[in-house]
Design a protein around this motif. Structure first.
Motif, mmCIF file in Angstrom:
data_model
loop_
_atom_site.group_PDB
_atom_site.id
_atom_site.type_symbol
_atom_site.label_atom_id
_atom_site.label_comp_id
_atom_site.label_asym_id
_atom_site.label_seq_id
_atom_site.Cartn_x
_atom_site.Cartn_y
_atom_site.Cartn_z
ATOM 1 N N GLY A 199 0.814 -1.207 0.000
ATOM 2 C CA GLY A 199 0.000 0.000 0.000
ATOM 3 C C GLY A 199 0.846 1.255 0.000
ATOM 4 N N PHE A 245 -7.978 0.150 -5.531
ATOM 5 C CA PHE A 245 -8.914 0.313 -4.416
ATOM 6 C C PHE A 245 -10.172 -0.533 -4.600
ATOM 7 N N THR A 249 -11.405 -3.410 -2.308
ATOM 8 C CA THR A 249 -11.886 -3.023 -0.981
ATOM 9 C C THR A 249 -13.395 -2.861 -0.969
ATOM 10 N N ILE A 250 -13.962 -2.458 -2.100
ATOM 11 C CA ILE A 250 -15.403 -2.224 -2.185
ATOM 12 C C ILE A 250 -16.179 -3.545 -2.136
ATOM 13 N N LYS A 291 -7.126 -7.696 -1.101
ATOM 14 C CA LYS A 291 -8.306 -6.922 -0.723
ATOM 15 C C LYS A 291 -7.969 -5.644 0.036
ATOM 16 N N TYR A 292 -6.957 -5.675 0.898
ATOM 17 C CA TYR A 292 -6.730 -4.540 1.795
ATOM 18 C C TYR A 292 -5.573 -3.634 1.379
ATOM 19 N N TYR A 325 -6.879 -0.343 0.156
ATOM 20 C CA TYR A 325 -7.415 0.495 1.238
ATOM 21 C C TYR A 325 -6.290 1.220 1.961
ATOM 22 N N TYR A 326 -5.216 0.497 2.244
ATOM 23 C CA TYR A 326 -4.069 1.130 2.899
ATOM 24 C C TYR A 326 -3.401 2.137 1.966
ATOM 25 N N LEU A 380 -4.948 4.052 -0.145
ATOM 26 C CA LEU A 380 -5.758 5.268 -0.100
ATOM 27 C C LEU A 380 -5.452 6.079 1.160
ATOM 28 N N ASN A 401 -7.875 -5.992 11.745
ATOM 29 C CA ASN A 401 -8.493 -6.701 10.614
ATOM 30 C C ASN A 401 -8.026 -8.148 10.536
#
Length: 248
Positions: A41, A63, A66-67, A121-122, A125-126, A128, A178
Motif C-alpha cells: 500500500g 482500491f 476493498t469495495i 483486498k486490503y 485500502y491502505y 488510499l 483486521n
C-alpha cells in the motif's frame, strides 16, 4: 439449569491442542498478511502520488477490491484457486511450475491462499490512507531537498516516511485488528481446514458458538480475543507513541 463452573472453560480451552493451533495460525496470518499489505500500500501510494499517466485509473483499480464484500471476493478466489480450472494454476503452468496444486485443501497452501486474498483486498485500502497522508505533506520540503541534491531514497527516508508516521501508526493498528477479525473469508474459502490449518481465533469462536453450541467455551474465547486486542492496542499505542511526528 445453569451451573457455575468457574474457570473450567478457560482451562479446557487453554489446554486444547486445537486452540493452541488456532493461536499459532492467527499469528502467522497476522504477520504474513498485514506486513506485505502495508508495504504494498505504501509503495503504490508513493508511485501514484506522482504525476503519471492514468493514475486515476490505477488508483481506482487498486482500491476496487476493498469495495467488494468479503464473501463475494472470497468466492472469486475460490474459483481462481481451483485445482483443475483455476487461473492461478494455469499461470504456474505457463512458467513450467507445479500446476496441479490443490490450494484450498492442502497445507500449507491453504494458509498462503487466504493470505494472498487478504493482501489483494486490503492493500488498496491502505494505499488510499497513505495517499491522504502524502497529500498533506508540504511540497516545498521536497523542493528544498531536491535543491540540496538529495536522492529520491533520501527524500523518502528523511521527509516522506517521518511525516507519514501518524498515518502509518493508524494503518498498522487497523491492519492488526483486521487480521484478527477474519471469519467470513475463512468460512467461504477453507472452512478452517484442512485439519484446522487455517482455523483462526474468530472462526474458532464461531464454530463453538454456532455450530457446536458450546456457548460457554465460545464466550471464554471471546474474552481471550478481547483481552488480546486490548493488550496489543495498549502496548502499541503507549509503546510507539513517542516515535510519531505530528509536525507537517
Amino acid at each position: 439449569t445453569i451451573h457455575f463452573i468457574g474457570l473450567k472453560n478457560y482451562v479446557e480451552m487453554l489446554t486444547d491442542e486445537i486452540f493452541q493451533t488456532v493461536l499459532k495460525n492467527n499469528l502467522i496470518y497476522a504477520l504474513f498478511s498485514t506486513i506485505p499489505a502495508i508495504v504494498l500500500g505504501l509503495f503504490t501510494a508513493v508511485i501514484l502520488n506522482g504525476k503519471i499517466i492514468g493514475r486515476g485509473f490505477f488508483r481506482f483499480s487498486l482500491f476496487y477490491p476493498t469495495i467488494l464484500p468479503v464473501s463475494a471476493a472470497s468466492m472469486i478466489w475460490v474459483f481462481l484457486f481451483s485445482q483443475s480450472l483455476g487461473l492461478v494454476n494455469k499461470i504456474l503452468d505457463v512458467f513450467h511450475l507445479s500446476s496441479s496444486i490443490d490450494w484450498l485443501n492442502t497445507s500449507p497452501y491453504a494458509m498462503s491462499a487466504i493470505i494472498i486474498v487478504y493482501i489483494w483486498k486490503y492493500a488498496g485500502y491502505y494505499m488510499l490512507l497513505f495517499l491522504s497522508g502524502l497529500q498533506s505533506i508540504d511540497e516545498s520540503l521536497y523542493e528544498e531537498a531536491y535543491l540540496e541534491g538529495a536522492t529520491p531514497w533520501e527524500r523518502f527516508k528523511m521527509i516522506t516516511f517521518p511525516l507519514l508516521s501518524p498515518t502509518t501508526f493508524f494503518i498498522v493498528l487497523i491492519a492488526i485488528i483486521n487480521s484478527v477479525q477474519a471469519v467470513d473469508q475463512i468460512y467461504v474459502m477453507t472452512n478452517g481446514g484442512p485439519y484446522n490449518s487455517t482455523n483462526v481465533l474468530l472462526f474458532y469462536i464461531y464454530q463453538h458458538g454456532f455450530i457446536f453450541w458450546n456457548t460457554g467455551l465460545a464466550s471464554s474465547a471471546s474474552v481471550i480475543l478481547f483481552a488480546v486486542l486490548l493488550i496489543i492496542t495498549f502496548l502499541y499505542y503507549y509503546g510507539l507513541q513517542h516515535f510519531i511526528n505530528y509536525e507537517r
